[in-house]
Design a protein around this motif. Structure first.
Motif, PDB file in Angstrom:
ATOM      1  N   ARG A  66       0.840  -1.189   0.000  1.00 61.13           N
ATOM      2  CA  ARG A  66       0.000   0.000   0.000  1.00 61.13           C
ATOM      3  C   ARG A  66       0.883   1.249   0.000  1.00 61.13           C
ATOM      4  O   ARG A  66       1.701   1.431   0.910  1.00 61.13           O
ATOM      5  N   PRO A  67       0.727   2.118  -1.005  1.00 65.61           N
ATOM      6  CA  PRO A  67       1.529   3.351  -1.033  1.00 65.61           C
ATOM      7  C   PRO A  67       1.173   4.241   0.161  1.00 65.61           C
ATOM      8  O   PRO A  67       0.015   4.275   0.603  1.00 65.61           O
ATOM      9  N   ASP A  68       2.173   4.949   0.691  1.00 65.07           N
ATOM     10  CA  ASP A  68       1.943   5.813   1.854  1.00 65.07           C
ATOM     11  C   ASP A  68       0.885   6.878   1.572  1.00 65.07           C
ATOM     12  O   ASP A  68       0.176   7.318   2.471  1.00 65.07           O
ATOM     13  N   ASN A  69       0.801   7.306   0.311  1.00 63.96           N
ATOM     14  CA  ASN A  69      -0.128   8.399  -0.022  1.00 63.96           C
ATOM     15  C   ASN A  69      -1.467   7.899  -0.574  1.00 63.96           C
ATOM     16  O   ASN A  69      -2.263   8.677  -1.099  1.00 63.96           O
ATOM     17  N   MET A  70      -1.730   6.613  -0.449  1.00 64.48           N
ATOM     18  CA  MET A  70      -2.988   6.058  -0.989  1.00 64.48           C
ATOM     19  C   MET A  70      -4.172   6.535  -0.159  1.00 64.48           C
ATOM     20  O   MET A  70      -4.197   6.383   1.053  1.00 64.48           O
ATOM     21  N   GLU A  71      -5.147   7.147  -0.850  1.00 68.04           N
ATOM     22  CA  GLU A  71      -6.354   7.641  -0.165  1.00 68.04           C
ATOM     23  C   GLU A  71      -7.211   6.474   0.306  1.00 68.04           C
ATOM     24  O   GLU A  71      -7.303   5.455  -0.365  1.00 68.04           O
ATOM     25  N   ARG A  72      -7.846   6.648   1.457  1.00 67.10           N
ATOM     26  CA  ARG A  72      -8.764   5.625   1.970  1.00 67.10           C
ATOM     27  C   ARG A  72      -9.978   5.549   1.042  1.00 67.10           C
ATOM     28  O   ARG A  72     -10.555   6.578   0.687  1.00 67.10           O
ATOM     29  N   ILE A  73     -10.369   4.359   0.645  1.00 67.42           N
ATOM     30  CA  ILE A  73     -11.528   4.191  -0.241  1.00 67.42           C
ATOM     31  C   ILE A  73     -12.804   4.295   0.589  1.00 67.42           C
ATOM     32  O   ILE A  73     -13.074   3.452   1.451  1.00 67.42           O
ATOM     33  N   THR A  74     -13.574   5.339   0.322  1.00 66.43           N
ATOM     34  CA  THR A  74     -14.818   5.554   1.076  1.00 66.43           C
ATOM     35  C   THR A  74     -16.025   5.750   0.163  1.00 66.43           C
ATOM     36  O   THR A  74     -17.162   5.629   0.611  1.00 66.43           O
ATOM     37  N   THR A  75     -15.781   6.050  -1.118  1.00 67.81           N
ATOM     38  CA  THR A  75     -16.892   6.376  -2.020  1.00 67.81           C
ATOM     39  C   THR A  75     -17.039   5.321  -3.116  1.00 67.81           C
ATOM     40  O   THR A  75     -16.118   4.552  -3.406  1.00 67.81           O
ATOM     41  N   SER A  76     -18.204   5.338  -3.747  1.00 70.60           N
ATOM     42  CA  SER A  76     -18.493   4.433  -4.857  1.00 70.60           C
ATOM     43  C   SER A  76     -17.514   4.668  -6.014  1.00 70.60           C
ATOM     44  O   SER A  76     -17.042   3.714  -6.643  1.00 70.60           O
ATOM     45  N   GLU A  77     -17.184   5.945  -6.279  1.00 64.49           N
ATOM     46  CA  GLU A  77     -16.274   6.283  -7.384  1.00 64.49           C
ATOM     47  C   GLU A  77     -14.873   5.719  -7.128  1.00 64.49           C
ATOM     48  O   GLU A  77     -14.237   5.158  -8.031  1.00 64.49           O
ATOM     49  N   GLN A  78     -14.390   5.864  -5.878  1.00 71.58           N
ATOM     50  CA  GLN A  78     -13.062   5.328  -5.544  1.00 71.58           C
ATOM     51  C   GLN A  78     -13.055   3.802  -5.653  1.00 71.58           C
ATOM     52  O   GLN A  78     -12.087   3.211  -6.130  1.00 71.58           O
ATOM     53  N   ALA A  79     -14.147   3.183  -5.188  1.00 75.16           N
ATOM     54  CA  ALA A  79     -14.245   1.721  -5.256  1.00 75.16           C
ATOM     55  C   ALA A  79     -14.237   1.248  -6.702  1.00 75.16           C
ATOM     56  O   ALA A  79     -13.553   0.285  -7.053  1.00 75.16           O
ATOM     57  N   LYS A  80     -14.980   1.944  -7.573  1.00 71.08           N
ATOM     58  CA  LYS A  80     -15.042   1.556  -8.981  1.00 71.08           C
ATOM     59  C   LYS A  80     -13.667   1.679  -9.632  1.00 71.08           C
ATOM     60  O   LYS A  80     -13.254   0.799 -10.404  1.00 71.08           O
ATOM     61  N   ALA A  81     -12.947   2.749  -9.298  1.00 66.52           N
ATOM     62  CA  ALA A  81     -11.602   2.940  -9.860  1.00 66.52           C
ATOM     63  C   ALA A  81     -10.671   1.812  -9.409  1.00 66.52           C
ATOM     64  O   ALA A  81      -9.874   1.289 -10.197  1.00 66.52           O
TER      65      ALA A  81
END
Length: 326
Positions: free
Chosen positions: A5-20
């Motif tokens: 996991r990259p140190d700068n990886m955003e936490r997945i909280t939204t449908s858009e992030q999950a889809k990506a």
């Protein structure tokens, strides 16, 4: 494909992030797997279910899912796995009912650690036997998540890499959720269209109901655990507690007490209810239920579950108690 996991990886909280994330992992898995076959031990838990759904999207029938029913699952769980993955998603699913095999091995075993070792070891044996029946499997998919990696590095617990499979079974690993925390896995599962009661399933120990049936496991007492647990889950759902309380379950210990039913003496087991909340599992608080709900649970459990004549509520936090009884 074993990225960290990259140190700068955003936490997945939204449908858009999950889809990506889903799109990215599908592309990576297609590149890694090509036209080869992948094997997955599908428990029905959120991690393995999300991995299965991702792989079905990525490589379809190249995935072989093996669901081993060791007889220690909660009521309705094997049926849900068969329905969701076998029927709805059309997965290449191998279902193995190994209930008798597990329970025969566990007969008379009282030591909790020995029970755990038997359950874990026998699971690997059954899974390996099924794997050997299949031709051309090059990859093993696993539901490893980021906390598993962190705990392994910190020496808290051994990483379950390849589950201790026999030496002759050499697979390349596919671990599409290894960079995610549990809450992120749930967001991805929701985006993949898995049912809520699978995605938001409360934590469930690897040895299943085996650790909620303290002492030597017998089929009748195991059934009392399964049925009382089903009643508890049903009532929590009806009373809006299913998403609010972190974990809730029943335990049926190996001792009996005297009771009265229909004017006659009974000599049956108690059923213990445990309902708890936590953020890190290091410290656990107890969820205090209403008197009305407790009365209702008592009435249902003692009238509907054979072999139970008392219902107790465990008010002990952690520490000093642990979450499970074994």
């Amino acid at each position: 494909m074993l990225q960290n996991r990259p140190d700068n990886m955003e936490r997945i909280t939204t449908s858009e992030q999950a889809k990506a994330y889903i799109d990215e992992q599908i592309a990576l898995m297609r590149e890694q797997i090509g036209d080869k076959k992948v094997l997955l031990a599908l428990s029905g838990g959120v991690d393995s279910s999300v991995v299965a759904a991702l792989l079905i999207k990525a490589v379809g029938q190249q995935l072989v899912c093996v669901h081993v029913n060791h007889g220690l699952l909660r009521k309705g769980e094997p049926e849900q796995v068969i329905n969701v993955f076998g029927k709805e998603l059309g997965a290449n699913l191998v279902y193995v009912d190994a209930t008798d095999r597990f329970l025969d091995k566990l007969a008379g075993v009282t030591d909790p650690e020995q029970k755990r070792k038997i359950i874990g070891g026998e699971f690997i044996e059954v899974f390996a036997e099924e794997a050997r029946k299949l031709d051309g499997i090059d990859f093993l998919a696993q539901g490893t998540i980021w906390p598993d990696i962190l705990e392994s590095e910190a020496g808290i617990k051994a990483h379950h890499n390849a589950g201790g499979l026999p030496e002759d079974m050499k697979f390349e690993l596919v671990e599409p959720v290894r960079m995610l925390f549990k809450d992120e896995v749930r967001v991805v599962g929701k985006e993949l269209g898995l049912p809520d009661n699978m995605v938001f399933r409360q934590p469930f120990p690897g040895p299943g109901l085996g650790v909620r049936c303290p002492g030597a496991i017998t089929r009748d007492r195991l059934e009392a655990v399964r049925e009382s647990d089903a009643i508890l889950r049903e009532e929590f759902e009806k009373n809006g507690l299913a998403g609010k309380v972190w974990q809730y379950f029943t335990v049926v210990p190996d001792f009996k007490s005297t009771g009265v039913k229909n004017g006659k003496r009974t000599f049956d087991w108690p059923c213990i209810i445990r309902a708890i909340n936590t953020t890190d599992v290091m410290e656990v608080t107890v969820e205090h239920l209403s008197d009305e709900l407790i009365d209702h649970l008592v009435n249902r459990i003692i009238s509907e579950v054979p072999g139970i004549n008392r219902v107790l509520f465990d008010y002990t936090p952690k520490p000093p108690a642990t979450v499970e009884y074994e």
